[in-house]
Write a protein that holds these residues in place. Structure first.
Motif, mmCIF file in Angstrom:
data_model
loop_
_atom_site.group_PDB
_atom_site.id
_atom_site.type_symbol
_atom_site.label_atom_id
_atom_site.label_comp_id
_atom_site.label_asym_id
_atom_site.label_seq_id
_atom_site.Cartn_x
_atom_site.Cartn_y
_atom_site.Cartn_z
ATOM 1 N N PHE A 57 0.847 -1.209 -0.083
ATOM 2 C CA PHE A 57 0.128 -0.060 0.133
ATOM 3 C C PHE A 57 0.824 1.245 -0.061
ATOM 4 O O PHE A 57 0.600 2.252 -0.608
ATOM 5 C CB PHE A 57 -0.657 0.027 1.285
ATOM 6 C CG PHE A 57 -1.980 1.192 1.475
ATOM 7 C CD1 PHE A 57 -3.039 1.196 0.417
ATOM 8 C CD2 PHE A 57 -1.728 2.262 2.230
ATOM 9 C CE1 PHE A 57 -3.795 2.025 0.428
ATOM 10 C CE2 PHE A 57 -2.597 3.287 2.283
ATOM 11 C CZ PHE A 57 -3.692 3.143 1.427
ATOM 12 N N THR A 58 1.901 1.324 0.514
ATOM 13 C CA THR A 58 2.839 2.284 0.784
ATOM 14 C C THR A 58 4.210 2.520 -0.077
ATOM 15 O O THR A 58 4.821 3.418 0.104
ATOM 16 C CB THR A 58 3.525 2.703 2.284
ATOM 17 O OG1 THR A 58 4.249 1.266 2.690
ATOM 18 C CG2 THR A 58 2.195 2.548 3.152
ATOM 19 N N MET A 98 -2.937 7.467 4.868
ATOM 20 C CA MET A 98 -2.235 6.188 4.622
ATOM 21 C C MET A 98 -1.991 5.334 6.042
ATOM 22 O O MET A 98 -1.587 4.171 6.019
ATOM 23 C CB MET A 98 -0.865 6.407 3.706
ATOM 24 C CG MET A 98 -0.841 7.006 2.435
ATOM 25 S SD MET A 98 0.559 7.401 1.749
ATOM 26 C CE MET A 98 1.221 5.679 1.484
ATOM 27 N N PRO A 101 -4.773 1.807 7.207
ATOM 28 C CA PRO A 101 -4.812 0.404 7.308
ATOM 29 C C PRO A 101 -4.009 -0.091 8.470
ATOM 30 O O PRO A 101 -4.254 -1.263 8.905
ATOM 31 C CB PRO A 101 -3.806 0.075 5.972
ATOM 32 C CG PRO A 101 -4.117 1.329 5.061
ATOM 33 C CD PRO A 101 -4.408 2.362 5.956
ATOM 34 N N THR A 233 3.660 1.568 8.282
ATOM 35 C CA THR A 233 2.462 2.536 7.509
ATOM 36 C C THR A 233 3.039 3.782 6.941
ATOM 37 O O THR A 233 2.731 3.988 5.728
ATOM 38 C CB THR A 233 1.177 2.680 8.196
ATOM 39 O OG1 THR A 233 0.969 1.273 8.914
ATOM 40 C CG2 THR A 233 0.194 3.045 7.221
#
Length: 388
Positions: A57-58, A98, A101, A233
């Motif tokens: 995701f990051t 962000m 999650p 994250t």
């Protein structure tokens, strides 16, 4: 890689004796697999899932390189923060989004924590062989590894060719130039210095945090898990910019210390989860037994817990070292001419299309990391023979 390391580390603390007992009790293959392997690994698998999701995701590098016209939140953040007109306010909003999650990851880990259990003792049991199973799974593993190696095989070819792909004459010229350049060897020494200290201090901090979480009754464990997830994250680019703005104008800026501190925080999650999952599977009565024998908690940790988790500690150190050698996102805004690292030097060389130097440095990093892994693997094997 982080997900594999977390799962592989937990496998070392599964008592294989129960697999044999399950077979002797007449359980089917599926039932035996679920009860003796998947069931003890629920917490680990959940952590690996959260870790993989958040890293994907990051991540910025892969989408930026081969993502084409597709835009993901990481590339959007990069455009906002480093575009023609940087907008730090909008970038901060994206960075906060962000973090969402991480909240879901914490909730999942807290739920899976209820399914965790301890072994009184992990016995060294030799598993029964199965030629068909071992052949199929071995072939599958070989295919996966071959596909992974094929993606960067060019790194081992281009440095030894005159001018790939136009002149494929074998030569040592590029390798010799790389090692004879004082500038390149200087950044290599800097990378070694930062990686070694990051591995030492990072392992101490991550193991200490996991030890408090997994082997004490201290309150606020969910807060500690939350901090661990948040550090994973936050994109490395945002982390580096945060440190740059926070320590701007201080003596901490432009030093090796800030690079080590940034790497320690950036890669904290995986070593922490590795230590936490290994410690949670050890006999919870060791501290009580030590107390009855007159030993303090610290003495029990030093004499019993640390020796039995030595393989995990070495794995944690290796993870910190290797990632510190190759990272670029977290430290790109923090380096100076005196603290330049190999990864930042590679990025500079990309602007001048000096691919031979880039591949030469990449081989240097690969060789260094390979040597470190082999040494740690040797020490891990010795440590595993001394556990009880």
């Amino acid at each position: 890689m982080p997900a594999f390391l977390v799962i592989h580390n937990s496998f070392q603390y599964i008592d294989k004796k129960f697999i044999i007992v399950s077979k002797l009790m007449g359980d089917s293959t599926v039932r035996s697999f679920m009860n003796t392997i998947i069931r003890p690994l629920w917490g680990t698998l959940g952590g690996a899932f959260v870790l993989s999701f958040i890293l994907s995701f990051t991540d910025f590098g892969i989408p930026a390189s081969i993502g084409g016209t597709y835009t993901v939140v990481a590339t959007l953040l990069y455009q906002v923060m480093l575009g023609s007109i940087p907008d730090f306010n909008q970038g901060a909003v994206i960075a906060v989004l962000m973090l969402l999650p991480a909240v879901l990851g914490i909730l999942l880990l807290r739920y899976l924590e209820k399914l965790n259990f301890h072994y009184d003792k992990v016995t060294d049991t030799e598993l029964m062989g199965n030629r068909w199973r071992d052949t199929v799974l071995g072939s599958l593993a070989f295919l996966i590894l071959s596909a992974m190696v094929a993606t960067f095989a060019i790194m081992f070819i281009a440095p030894f060719l005159k001018q790939y792909p136009f002149n494929n004459t074998f030569t040592w010229e590029h390798i010799i130039d790389t090692f004879s350049s004082s500038d390149l060897t200087g950044v290599y020494k800097n990378s070694l210095f930062v990686s070694v200290l990051t591995a030492i201090f990072g392992t101490i901090v991550a193991y200490g945090a996991a030890l408090i979480n997994g082997r004490t009754a201290v309150k606020g464990k969910s807060v500690m898990d939350g901090i661990a997830m948040v550090t994973n994250t936050v994109p490395g680019m945002v982390l580096g910019l945060s440190y740059l703005l926070l320590f701007n104008g201080t003596s901490f800026k432009g030093t090796f210390a800030i690079l080590i501190f940034c790497n320690l925080i950036h890669f904290f999650t995986t070593p922490y989860l590795m230590a936490k999952h290994s410690l949670s599977k050890m006999n919870p009565g060791w501290e009580t037994t030590g107390e009855l024998l007159g030993d303090s908690w610290f003495k029990t940790v030093r004499r019993v817990i640390i020796p039995n988790s030595a393989t995990t500690i070495l794995e944690m150190a290796g993870y910190y070292f290797i990632n510190s050698m190759v990272t670029i996102s977290g430290i790109i805004f923090l380096i100076t001419a005196e603290t330049s690292l190999v990864s930042s030097k590679i990025q500079q060389l990309q602007h001048f299309a000096k691919f031979n130097e880039i591949f030469g440095l990449s081989l240097l990093i690969f060789g260094t990391n390979l040597i470190v892994k082999l040494l740690l693997g040797f020490w891990q094997k010795r440590a595993s023979l001394q556990t009880f």
